[in-house]
Structures are given as structure tokens and as C-alpha cells.
Write an enzyme that holds these catalytic residues in place. Sequence first.
Site, PDB file in Angstrom:
ATOM      1  N   CYS A 115      10.746  -5.065 -19.816  1.00 17.82           N
ATOM      2  CA  CYS A 115      11.814  -5.482 -18.900  1.00 17.82           C
ATOM      3  C   CYS A 115      12.647  -6.638 -19.454  1.00 17.82           C
ATOM      4  CB  CYS A 115      11.240  -5.849 -17.536  1.00 17.82           C
ATOM      5  SG  CYS A 115      10.259  -4.524 -16.826  1.00 17.82           S
ATOM      6  N   HIS A 164      16.301 -10.088 -13.975  1.00 12.53           N
ATOM      7  CA  HIS A 164      15.670  -8.772 -13.963  1.00 12.53           C
ATOM      8  C   HIS A 164      15.364  -8.403 -12.517  1.00 12.53           C
ATOM      9  CE1 HIS A 164      13.134  -5.427 -14.548  1.00 12.53           C
ATOM     10  NE2 HIS A 164      11.999  -6.078 -14.339  1.00 12.53           N
ATOM     11  N   ASN A 202      13.129  -1.132  -9.714  1.00 16.10           N
ATOM     12  CA  ASN A 202      12.971  -1.809 -11.011  1.00 16.10           C
ATOM     13  C   ASN A 202      13.249  -0.790 -12.120  1.00 16.10           C
ATOM     14  OD1 ASN A 202      12.020  -2.984 -13.362  1.00 16.10           O
ATOM     15  ND2 ASN A 202      10.148  -3.802 -12.428  1.00 16.10           N
TER      16      ASN A 202
HETATM   17  O1  UT7 Z   1       9.121  -5.391 -14.276  1.00 13.71           O
HETATM   18  C1  UT7 Z   1       8.269  -6.395 -14.670  1.00 13.71           C
HETATM   19  C2  UT7 Z   1       8.123  -7.383 -13.635  1.00 13.71           C
HETATM   20  N1  UT7 Z   1       7.351  -6.845 -12.519  1.00 13.71           N
HETATM   21  C3  UT7 Z   1       7.216  -7.590 -11.448  1.00 13.71           C
HETATM   22  O2  UT7 Z   1       7.812  -8.633 -11.415  1.00 13.71           O
HETATM   23  C4  UT7 Z   1       6.301  -7.160 -10.339  1.00 13.71           C
HETATM   24  C5  UT7 Z   1       5.591  -8.367  -9.821  1.00 13.71           C
HETATM   25  N2  UT7 Z   1       4.704  -8.114  -8.693  1.00 13.71           N
HETATM   26  C6  UT7 Z   1       5.163  -7.779  -7.476  1.00 13.71           C
HETATM   27  O3  UT7 Z   1       6.347  -7.585  -7.288  1.00 13.71           O
HETATM   28  C7  UT7 Z   1       4.180  -7.710  -6.336  1.00 13.71           C
HETATM   29  O4  UT7 Z   1       2.948  -8.268  -6.728  1.00 13.71           O
HETATM   30  C8  UT7 Z   1       3.942  -6.270  -5.807  1.00 13.71           C
HETATM   31  C9  UT7 Z   1       5.198  -5.774  -5.120  1.00 13.71           C
HETATM   32  C10 UT7 Z   1       3.589  -5.351  -6.961  1.00 13.71           C
HETATM   33  C11 UT7 Z   1       2.817  -6.258  -4.790  1.00 13.71           C
HETATM   34  O5  UT7 Z   1       3.091  -7.150  -3.727  1.00 13.71           O
HETATM   35  P1  UT7 Z   1       1.962  -8.144  -3.184  1.00 13.71           P
HETATM   36  O6  UT7 Z   1       2.560  -8.905  -2.096  1.00 13.71           O
HETATM   37  O7  UT7 Z   1       1.440  -8.897  -4.385  1.00 13.71           O
HETATM   38  O8  UT7 Z   1       0.903  -7.137  -2.602  1.00 13.71           O
HETATM   39  P2  UT7 Z   1      -0.639  -6.966  -2.979  1.00 13.71           P
HETATM   40  O9  UT7 Z   1      -0.771  -6.369  -4.320  1.00 13.71           O
HETATM   41  O10 UT7 Z   1      -1.324  -8.264  -2.686  1.00 13.71           O
HETATM   42  O11 UT7 Z   1      -1.097  -5.910  -1.940  1.00 13.71           O
HETATM   43  C12 UT7 Z   1      -1.154  -6.240  -0.529  1.00 13.71           C
HETATM   44  C13 UT7 Z   1      -1.687  -5.061   0.224  1.00 13.71           C
HETATM   45  C14 UT7 Z   1      -2.969  -4.485  -0.364  1.00 13.71           C
HETATM   46  O12 UT7 Z   1      -3.809  -4.080   0.724  1.00 13.71           O
HETATM   47  P3  UT7 Z   1      -5.028  -5.017   1.202  1.00 13.71           P
HETATM   48  O13 UT7 Z   1      -5.898  -5.154  -0.008  1.00 13.71           O
HETATM   49  O14 UT7 Z   1      -4.400  -6.300   1.617  1.00 13.71           O
HETATM   50  O15 UT7 Z   1      -5.629  -4.227   2.295  1.00 13.71           O
HETATM   51  C15 UT7 Z   1      -2.499  -3.250  -1.082  1.00 13.71           C
HETATM   52  O16 UT7 Z   1      -3.478  -2.262  -1.162  1.00 13.71           O
HETATM   53  O17 UT7 Z   1      -0.727  -4.005   0.194  1.00 13.71           O
HETATM   54  C16 UT7 Z   1      -1.379  -2.777  -0.206  1.00 13.71           C
HETATM   55  N3  UT7 Z   1      -0.397  -1.972  -0.898  1.00 13.71           N
HETATM   56  C17 UT7 Z   1       0.409  -1.074  -0.299  1.00 13.71           C
HETATM   57  N4  UT7 Z   1       0.525  -0.708   0.988  1.00 13.71           N
HETATM   58  C18 UT7 Z   1       1.479   0.215   1.277  1.00 13.71           C
HETATM   59  C19 UT7 Z   1      -0.117  -1.970  -2.243  1.00 13.71           C
HETATM   60  N5  UT7 Z   1       0.872  -1.094  -2.498  1.00 13.71           N
HETATM   61  C20 UT7 Z   1       1.214  -0.531  -1.317  1.00 13.71           C
HETATM   62  C21 UT7 Z   1       2.175   0.427  -0.931  1.00 13.71           C
HETATM   63  N6  UT7 Z   1       2.263   0.771   0.358  1.00 13.71           N
HETATM   64  N7  UT7 Z   1       3.019   1.007  -1.819  1.00 13.71           N
END
Ligand code: UT7
Length: 334
Positions: free
Chosen positions: A128, A261, A291
Site C-alpha cells: 500500500c 492511503h 482499500n
Molecule cells: O492497507 C494497509 C493498511 N491496512 C490497514 O490500515 C488496516 C488496519 N486495521 C483496521 O482497519 C482495523 O483493525 C479493522 C477494520 C481491520 C478491524 O477493526 P477493529 O476495530 O480492529 O476490529 P477487531 O478486529 O477488533 O474486531 C472486532 C470484532 C471481532 O469480534 P469479537 O471478537 O469482538 O466478538 C471480530 O470478530 O468484530 C468482528 N469482526 C466482524 N464483524 C462483522 C471482524 N470482521 C467483521 C466483519 N463483520 N466483517
Amino acid sequence: MNAMAHSVQSLHTRIAGTGSYLPPRRLSNADLAAQLAQQGIETSDDWIVERTGIRARHFVDDGVVCSDLAEQAARRAMEAAGVGPQDIDLLIVATSTPDMVFPSTAAILQGKLGITHGAPAFDVQAVCSGFVYALTVADSLIRTGTARRALVIGAEVFSRILDFKDRTTCVLFGDGAGAVVLEASEKPGILSTDLHADGRHVGILCTPGTVSGGQVLGDPTLKMDGQAVFKMAVKVLEEAARAALDKAGATDADIDFLIPHQANIRIMQSTARKLKLGEDRVIVTVDQHGNTSAASIPLALDTAVRDGRIQRGHRLMLEGVGGGFTWGAVYLVY
Ligand code: UT7
């Protein structure tokens, strides 16, 4: 190539034109959620919007490859710059989803564009951060007089490397391409650049498969530790912007538009707050594109140039961050 260029002092690089292209197939969050539900994967528009700001993304149809998207974006950038294939003497494609193992997507694209006078063409692979890496390389080659006019393109078909059983990643990415024509100029142009990588973090964002003995070895789909990437991104985007400003002798107040980005609206808002920039000074396309990795910055740039927000003379901070871990910034006068 122009031999005169070697004798020009303090040569600068300016953007002569921008272009972009999105494949026509658009999936809203609801469309994607419905498709995933058929495979027993649960997600929702609410979750995706709240956690990422993404509302839709574009995916290529079968048979469409990275260089197809790159070609459309490149043609639009060349048209905007008022140049033709004979005017381009350097071609760089930033991509992590090339058409083939080799030759480079840049070489394939060169053939499609009809650039037939032997201009060098190669890919840059910095995920990225690829577009800011490629811009920096092109800027260096132009300032040393090696090239006069370059096509720099970010193009991706990330839909090809997504695991549609992994809801933590497959809702985040999209396909697309963005391009700029750069040219040697007496006036800036690019004011400063700042690139970095830290290979200790390879594992937090990778697509670990490879080809060996005619077989795919390992898993060729994208893996991401979202929270680790999020924390790194928020930290390094502020550092890179500040480093680029310092090198140019500028301050936060000297940014008219931030074009980060486009991965997550929360990362972008956090960076903007740290740089004391209001929401109207950040170009946001993640809501409509998702993205698109190396394509995201030139897609956002072209969107804001064409809708009139970005005008000649505006000072722009372009910032990439992603797998490697890689990050960097390019500060420029448009
Ligand atoms: O391109 C390179 C750069 N990339 C980035 O910058 C990405 C950086 N990371 C992020 O943008 C975020 O970390 C994410 C969008 C990937 C995830 O967001 P988050 O707020 O960190 O969520 P999380 O991973 O802590 O997940 C929270 C909850 C989890 O459930 P529990 O464990 O709390 O029950 C996940 O299982 O959300 C759940 N979850 C979903 N639920 C519905 C994860 N993906 C999904 C989904 N739909 N698609």
C-alpha cells in the site's frame, strides 16, 4: 530522453496530469454481505461502516487483469497532461497484484500503451506504500536528468487475493488504478519525500503463497493482523508527514490537502487530527473504493483534481502505509 537535462541545475518534478479507473462492477456493503451470507459468513453494512468508513468497493470481472486497469488510468492521465506514448520516457507501476510472475506489469502495460521507443519500464512492490515509493523513484530519476517525463501508476486487483471466507479482511479491499504523468520542471513540484520500511513486521500483513515446481505453495490469500497494522499506521503516518514537512522547511499549516492511503477512515481522521487539519482538508475515497492498496492515493488524487477541490498551487501531503511494513510521504505543490 534529453541530454540537456543533465546540465539543468535544481531540476524539479511536477505532476502534469492525473487519471484513474475503477472497474464497473460495484458492490455495496449490503451486496457483499448478501454474497457472503450464501457461504455462511456473517457481516453487516453497520459493522463495515462503523469500523472502516467503507460503503462500497469495485471488483473486476473474470479475465480482467491489473494492466487492464492501469491502461485506462494511464490513458486518462496522459490525456490530462496533453502527452502521447512517444512523450513518456519512464514507466513505473506500483502493484502487489501483477498480471504474471514476470514480466513486470509495467512492461505489459508499455506494450498496451504503444510506448515503443525503448523507455525503461518496471514494477515497484511496496504494497500500500507502492505509489509513494514509485513517485519517489521517478522524482529521483527526473531530477538527475535520466528521464524527462514519467508515467507512474498504482494499480491493483486485490479481489484476486482475498479469502472470501475471512470476514476480517475480505470486506476491506477493492480493485482500481490511478496514474500521474510527471515531468521535469523549473519550479516544484515535489518538495520532499520520506520513505521507510521495517522488515521485522512482515507477518502482520502478507500474502504468503509462492509458486514452486509449477504449484502454488503456501496460502496465496491476504492475511492481516488488523489491530497491529492499525497501531503501526497511526504512528508512522504522523512521523512520515512531519519528516517530509521538516525536509521542505514547512509546518502543518503548509498542507492544503492530506491524501493518505485509503484503508480506514479512523486512521485517516487520527492522522488529520495530529496534523491539525480539518475534515475538509482530507481527501476521502475509502467510502466508495475500499482499500485499493497502491492504487488508493492516485485514485483519491485524481478524484479531487477532477471535482475541482485540488487546484494548481495547492500543497499536498501524499502518504502511504502497508505491508512490509512500509510507509512514506511525498510533499508537493500540485
Ligand atoms: O492497507 C494497509 C493498511 N491496512 C490497514 O490500515 C488496516 C488496519 N486495521 C483496521 O482497519 C482495523 O483493525 C479493522 C477494520 C481491520 C478491524 O477493526 P477493529 O476495530 O480492529 O476490529 P477487531 O478486529 O477488533 O474486531 C472486532 C470484532 C471481532 O469480534 P469479537 O471478537 O469482538 O466478538 C471480530 O470478530 O468484530 C468482528 N469482526 C466482524 N464483524 C462483522 C471482524 N470482521 C467483521 C466483519 N463483520 N466483517
